[in-house]
Design an enzyme around this catalytic site. Structure first.
Site, short mmCIF file in Angstrom:
data_model
loop_
_atom_site.label_atom_id
_atom_site.label_comp_id
_atom_site.label_asym_id
_atom_site.label_seq_id
_atom_site.Cartn_x
_atom_site.Cartn_y
_atom_site.Cartn_z
N ASP A 1 0.85 -1.19 0.00
CA ASP A 1 0.00 0.00 0.00
C ASP A 1 0.88 1.24 0.00
OD1 ASP A 1 -2.35 1.81 0.81
OD2 ASP A 1 -3.28 -0.17 0.90
N HIS B 1 -3.97 6.10 3.17
CA HIS B 1 -4.71 4.90 2.81
C HIS B 1 -4.15 3.66 3.51
CE1 HIS B 1 -6.11 1.57 0.19
NE2 HIS B 1 -7.15 2.35 -0.08
N ASN C 1 -14.53 0.12 -6.86
CA ASN C 1 -15.59 0.98 -6.32
C ASN C 1 -16.42 1.71 -7.36
OD1 ASN C 1 -14.46 0.36 -3.79
ND2 ASN C 1 -13.07 2.12 -3.90
N SER D 1 -11.59 -1.35 -0.55
CA SER D 1 -10.31 -1.41 0.17
C SER D 1 -10.54 -1.71 1.64
CB SER D 1 -9.57 -0.07 0.04
OG SER D 1 -9.05 0.13 -1.24
#
Length: 380
Positions: free
Chosen positions: A133, A166, A257, A320
């Site tokens: 990430d 994130h 998404n 996520s």
């Protein structure tokens, strides 16, 4: 069958022009050719005799990533001994950020999947989790008991410190352990190994992800969280996922998404991952989640509170967030039943799911349940 088709790539030489910094991944069809390439002078600048930093070896898939002009020269010298594809950009994506929040404790998603009921049996103790990430905030009090060194692929000399947020949010849902003053995640005694592959904008190349998977395999991660996706089906990424799977490392990936039906992002679309969709508090599929028969499990992903930069907490929504719940649940499972293969884990997670409310597709995947997962595992 054409060898290039079997390897999943193109034979035609890449375009020697280099628009907008385009890169290519060149994969060798024979491991011996890859080894010889690394030993000869092709990775060195002819004048300075120093390694060419534009050419990045990708040992897990026997490939290199390099700019288009160098890929063109390499393709001419290798001929039919290699295949190539564009080294595509890839992004971490979540819906617009929610507000910074002050309510802490056990988030609704952690409760919804029944993780607290499992903590008397398992807390994920010593399970090794790779989180590919944006890095993690190493100063966050919620995470100080869970974080290991990891790696920063953008700067090998630095910690994989998060400069986006994130990755910290994902890490909190998986393994935060600060209930009295902060929050607690699904598997609070698991070990997080951040792999910083994405920059502060949340962007990376496929080659960065391949290097991240390679690091996770070499360092014996038990499970890898990949809360990002791309529309393009990268053969190089598929090869890396396959090698991880057959090495005993399971990848959990988000479906995307955009609310698409019948189509999800990659690597979630690869059969060797656990593909995750998102649900809301009512246990229904969230409107934003991509969905298709390729999804293996749904988990809470709507308005999820978790850790944020500088010791704060923020609500975020997206597949996520759902993916991090599943990764934490797998850590609880592996702590109780170590040694399960990726195939066994995937089978347990899918067969233990709770049927979705008002799911239109009769064969739709169900929603994550830690209690049912552990009960199923104990019957093995």
């Amino acid at each position: 069958m054409d060898a290039s088709r079997a390897a999943g790539g193109l034979r035609e030489p890449p375009d020697p022009s280099n628009p907008a910094g385009r890169r290519y991944i060149v994969r060798f069809l024979d491991d011996r050719d890859y080894g010889r390439f690394l030993l000869n002078d092709r990775l060195r600048e002819p004048r300075r005799g120093e390694p060419d930093r534009d050419v990045r070896p990708l040992p897990l898939i026997r490939a290199v990533s390099c700019p288009a002009d160098k890929a063109f020269r390499l393709s001419r010298s290798l001929g039919d001994k290699a295949v190539w594809e564009v080294d595509e950009p890839i992004e971490v994506r979540a819906l617009p950020k929610g507000a910074i929040v002050t309510d802490k404790g056990i988030p609704w998603g952690v409760r919804h999947i029944q993780a607290p009921q499992a903590w008397g049996r398992t807390t994920g103790h010593r399970v090794r989790i790779g989180v590919i990430d944006t890095g993690v905030d190493y100063t966050h009090p919620d995470l100080r008991h869970s974080l290991e060194r990891g790696i920063n692929l953008l700067n090998r000399m630095a910690l994989p410190q998060d400069d986006n947020g994130h990755g910290t949010h994902i890490a909190g849902t998986i393994a935060a352990a600060n209930e009295l003053q902060g929050m607690i995640g699904v598997a609070p005694r698991s070990l997080l190994y951040p792999v910083k592959a994405f920059d502060h904008n949340g962007t990376a190349f496929v080659s960065d992800i391949v290097l991240g998977i390679d690091w996770c395999v070499r360092n014996h991660m038990d499970v890898v969280n990949m809360s990002f996706g791309m529309r393009t089906k990268s053969r190089s990424l598929l090869s890396a996922v396959n090698r991880a799977y057959h090495s005993g490392v399971l990848i959990v990936a988000s479906s995307g998404n955009e609310g698409r039906v019948g189509d999800i992002d990659y690597p979630a679309g690869f059969g060797q991952t656990i593909a995750v969709g998102a649900t809301n508090r009512a246990g229904r599929v969230a409107k934003f989640t991509n969905r298709s028969p390729l999804i293996d499990i749904y988990a809470p992903g709507d308005r999820i509170m978790s850790s944020w930069l500088r010791g704060k907490h923020r609500e975020m929504s997206g597949t996520s967030m759902a993916t991090s719940h599943v990764t934490g649940a797998i850590a609880l499972l592996l702590s109780l039943k170590p040694g399960l293969s990726p195939g066994q884990i995937k089978s347990i997670v899918k067969s233990s799911a709770v049927p979705l409310r008002k799911a239109k597709a009769p064969r739709s995947a169900g929603e994550l349940s830690v209690t049912r997962i552990l009960n199923a595992a104990e019957r093995l």
